[in-house]
Enzyme design. Sequence first.
Site, PDB file in Angstrom:
ATOM      1  NE  ARG A  94      -3.857   2.249   0.406  1.00 48.01           N
ATOM      2  CZ  ARG A  94      -5.187   2.119   0.355  1.00 48.01           C
ATOM      3  NH1 ARG A  94      -5.737   0.938   0.190  1.00 48.01           N
ATOM      4  NH2 ARG A  94      -5.959   3.186   0.445  1.00 48.01           N
TER       5      ARG A  94
ATOM      6  CB  ILE B 205      -7.495   5.971   3.242  1.00 49.00           C
ATOM      7  CG1 ILE B 205      -8.974   5.663   3.548  1.00 49.00           C
ATOM      8  CG2 ILE B 205      -6.896   6.835   4.347  1.00 49.00           C
ATOM      9  CD1 ILE B 205      -9.864   6.873   3.611  1.00 49.00           C
TER      10      ILE B 205
ATOM     11  CB  THR C  43     -16.409  17.026  -1.964  1.00 53.50           C
ATOM     12  OG1 THR C  43     -17.790  17.270  -1.729  1.00 53.50           O
ATOM     13  CG2 THR C  43     -16.247  16.036  -3.092  1.00 53.50           C
ATOM     14  CG  HIS C  44     -17.932  13.005   3.690  1.00 53.54           C
ATOM     15  ND1 HIS C  44     -17.610  11.696   3.375  1.00 53.54           N
ATOM     16  CD2 HIS C  44     -18.815  12.947   4.708  1.00 53.54           C
ATOM     17  CE1 HIS C  44     -18.288  10.887   4.179  1.00 53.54           C
ATOM     18  NE2 HIS C  44     -19.014  11.613   4.997  1.00 53.54           N
TER      19      HIS C  44
ATOM     20  CG  ASP D  11      -6.882  15.105   8.869  1.00 51.57           C
ATOM     21  OD1 ASP D  11      -7.196  15.625   9.936  1.00 51.57           O
ATOM     22  OD2 ASP D  11      -7.469  14.097   8.399  1.00 51.57           O
ATOM     23  CB  ALA D  12      -3.094  11.408   8.879  1.00 58.89           C
ATOM     24  N   GLY D  13      -6.485  11.417   8.750  1.00 64.37           N
ATOM     25  CA  GLY D  13      -7.646  10.629   9.164  1.00 64.37           C
ATOM     26  C   GLY D  13      -8.617  10.394   8.016  1.00 64.37           C
TER      27      GLY D  13
ATOM     28  CG  ASP E  53     -14.449  11.321   5.032  1.00 62.92           C
ATOM     29  OD1 ASP E  53     -15.134  10.283   5.072  1.00 62.92           O
ATOM     30  OD2 ASP E  53     -13.866  11.707   4.003  1.00 62.92           O
TER      31      ASP E  53
HETATM   32  C1  GRF Z   1     -19.718  12.356  -4.027  1.00 67.38           C
HETATM   33  O1  GRF Z   1     -20.941  12.522  -3.311  1.00 67.38           O
HETATM   34  C2  GRF Z   1     -18.569  12.336  -3.056  1.00 67.38           C
HETATM   35  O2  GRF Z   1     -18.728  13.201  -1.953  1.00 67.38           O
HETATM   36  C3  GRF Z   1     -18.626  10.907  -2.597  1.00 67.38           C
HETATM   37  O3  GRF Z   1     -18.888  10.151  -3.753  1.00 67.38           O
HETATM   38  C4  GRF Z   1     -19.628  10.973  -4.657  1.00 67.38           C
HETATM   39  C5  GRF Z   1     -18.866  11.018  -5.955  1.00 67.38           C
HETATM   40  O4  GRF Z   1     -19.740  11.430  -6.940  1.00 67.38           O
HETATM   41  N1  GRF Z   1     -17.377  10.514  -1.977  1.00 67.38           N
HETATM   42  P1  GRF Z   1     -19.146  11.778  -8.414  1.00 67.38           P
HETATM   43  O5  GRF Z   1     -18.196  10.632  -8.772  1.00 67.38           O
HETATM   44  O6  GRF Z   1     -18.446  13.079  -8.319  1.00 67.38           O
HETATM   45  O7  GRF Z   1     -20.376  11.821  -9.279  1.00 67.38           O
END
Ligand code: GRF
Length: 201
Positions: free
Chosen positions: A66, A93, A109-110, A142-144, A146
Site C-alpha cells: 500500500r 485513503i 468533498t464528503h 489530513d491523515a484521518g 474525512d
Molecule cells: C460524491 O458525493 C462524493 O462526496 C462521494 O462520492 C460521490 C462522488 O460522486 N465521496 P461523483 O463521482 O463526483 O459523481
Amino acid sequence: ARVVVLVSGSGTNLQALLDAVAEGGAAYGAEVVAVGADRDGIEGLRRAERAGVPTFVCRVRDFATRAEWDAALAGAVAAHRPDLVVSAGFMKIVGTAFLAAFGGRTVNTHPALLPSFPGAHGVRDALAHGVRVTGCTVHFMDAGVDSGPIIAQEAVAIREADDEAALHERIKDVERRLLVDVVGRLARDGYRIEGRKVHIP
Ligand code: GRF
C-alpha cells in the site's frame, strides 16, 4: 491555479469543475491539469478525456504494498505540478507519502455534515440514523478519514420518501456547487489553515 482531480466513479463533481473552468475561463482562477483514478473504465476518466485533460490510473493491486501505491500516486500527481489537489469521489485513503507532498493543499468533498457520518457510506448512515438534516462538507484532507479542517458545508433536508440514491443525488446537486465555489475561492484568494480553522481572505 493548477488543479489535479482524483476520482473513482461517475465524476459528476469533476464535471462541475471542468464546466466551471470552461465557462469561467481565466476569471475562475483554476484549471484542471490532470485527472487521476484508482481504477480503469470509469465515467470520471471518460469525462476528462472528453475535456482533453490528461489522465492517469494508479491501482493498488499493481503494487506490492500500500505504501508503494501511495508513493506512486503522489508521484503521478506531482508530475502535473498541482497547486491544489481535489479528491472528488476518490475512494481510497491516502498515506504519509501523499500527505507529505500534498497535505494542506488537498481538498475532499464528503456527502454528509462532518464530523457526522464519515467514511464510505455517509448518505446511508445518515438515513439509517434517522437525522432530519444532512448535507455535504468540503474539507482539507489530513491523515484521518474525512477528518481534516472544514472549509465549507451546506445542509440538505431529508424527505420521508428518500432512499439512499435519491438523497445522494440531492446532496450532490449542492455538493457540486459548493466544491466549484470553494476551489475557485482557494485558487483566487488563497487561504491559511490555523489548527482546525481555515481562513480565506
Ligand atoms: C460524491 O458525493 C462524493 O462526496 C462521494 O462520492 C460521490 C462522488 O460522486 N465521496 P461523483 O463521482 O463526483 O459523481
